[in-house]
Enzyme design. Sequence first.
Site, PDB file in Angstrom:
ATOM      1  N   SER A   1       0.840  -1.193   0.000  1.00 49.19           N
ATOM      2  CA  SER A   1       0.000   0.000   0.000  1.00 49.19           C
ATOM      3  C   SER A   1       0.883   1.254   0.000  1.00 49.19           C
ATOM      4  CB  SER A   1      -0.967  -0.044   1.172  1.00 49.19           C
ATOM      5  OG  SER A   1      -1.990   0.907   1.012  1.00 49.19           O
TER       6      SER A   1
ATOM      7  N   GLU B   1      -9.346  -4.414  -6.752  1.00 51.13           N
ATOM      8  CA  GLU B   1      -9.059  -3.301  -5.851  1.00 51.13           C
ATOM      9  C   GLU B   1      -9.075  -1.939  -6.537  1.00 51.13           C
ATOM     10  OE1 GLU B   1      -4.918  -2.306  -4.532  1.00 51.13           O
ATOM     11  OE2 GLU B   1      -4.679  -4.472  -4.715  1.00 51.13           O
TER      12      GLU B   1
ATOM     13  N   HIS C   1      -7.468  -4.905  -2.010  1.00 52.40           N
ATOM     14  CA  HIS C   1      -6.266  -4.167  -1.646  1.00 52.40           C
ATOM     15  C   HIS C   1      -5.502  -4.889  -0.542  1.00 52.40           C
ATOM     16  CE1 HIS C   1      -3.775  -0.605  -1.364  1.00 52.40           C
ATOM     17  NE2 HIS C   1      -4.022  -0.477  -0.075  1.00 52.40           N
TER      18      HIS C   1
END
Length: 413
Positions: A228, A341, A371
């Site tokens: 991320s 995602e 995600h």
Amino acid sequence: DSSRRLPIPSAPVSTHSFPTRAFTQRSKVSRFALVVVSSSASERAHEVSVLGRRGLQRHGDGGACPVQAPRVPDNVDRCIAKMVASVDMVSELDQSIVLGVTITAVPPSATGFPAWSRHEDYIESEADRDRGHADWAVPEGADNSSPRVLFCHGGGYEFYNPQDVYQPTTSRLEAATGMPVFTFDYRLIPEFRHPAQLEDAVQAFLWLAENGPQGPGKASALFLAGDSAGGGLALALAVRLRDHPVEGAHVAGVAVVSPETDLTCGGESYTSRRWQEGGGDTCDPMFRDEDPVAASMPQIYRLLGVPGEHGSFPLTTLDLSVLHAALHDLPPMQIHVGDAEVMLSDSVEFGKKACASGSPVEVHVWPRMWHTFTQYSEGCGGDDAEPLQEAVEALKQQADFLKGLAAKLLARR
């Protein structure tokens, strides 16, 4: 990464086999591979043609995810349902640390890293008043001669630290690779805006180049990893070190999951993978705001400043919004991302641009995955949890990638 409740993750270790078929579209530049992975449990391999030839739009009119017809739920469906029903988006994350892994906290007094404290509004425990502690996760048999991995944790540059939700993640990565993994506690927003995060990453890399799990000693090889926002930070660090190389140390490879590469949130997946009730595994249960871009911007403004204000940075700032940077001469990179995602575009578009710039990159797109799906390898918690095989296999591929690069380095010496 716009929500306080958003988990930010990594990978798993398991002896389970996962029957996969990789559908690969290679560009004219042979060092790029866009891989859409399918399995016996997933019937969406045909979408490689959609990703490869027509971009990311596959939801009819290009709007939010379509409502799915009823079907018998499988393990992926159970995970999604648990996340949607979750009150904290943390209980579903991997909880256990891999057996045989030793995790040791390293205080800022030992590393020279910034010692800092969270703002009162962010204090959840006394540990938040004493930040800056890194973690060594060391597998059995690893020592100072082993290749080292610098891990950048996620959390939208605003949340988490090496000691909370990330220890299960880093323990799985180091157990799978056999390499010591070093996770540093970089300064967060809103207390510290950009460029503090990248400055801390550079300092951590310099320290890791000279210090191993057994104490001072030069690294035989250095890799970067993260997910991320942390995945974006790892890629940003690779770009920074290309432009400002360190004598006697270089990045041998980068392995990231769901990296945040475009702080404009301009990719079409922010629309086409937007959550809709009943959308099931075609959209992202992690980003359930009606407008993911609008929901993300307050956090990004805390990082870069509000556009137009004195001292702010543009959303395309090359230091951190790396999709907009020059991507030539980067080390080998492997990216894993979920097809469902919201931030899918960040990975695919980064891969395309890096490829066009001549840098070696693989982008592995996992159908039905959300995600940072690799942080859910245990099956999202609960008595009915079963290993999430997509996460297990993605970690294996990460580990094989890093071990393969390390073996090539060793063979050249």
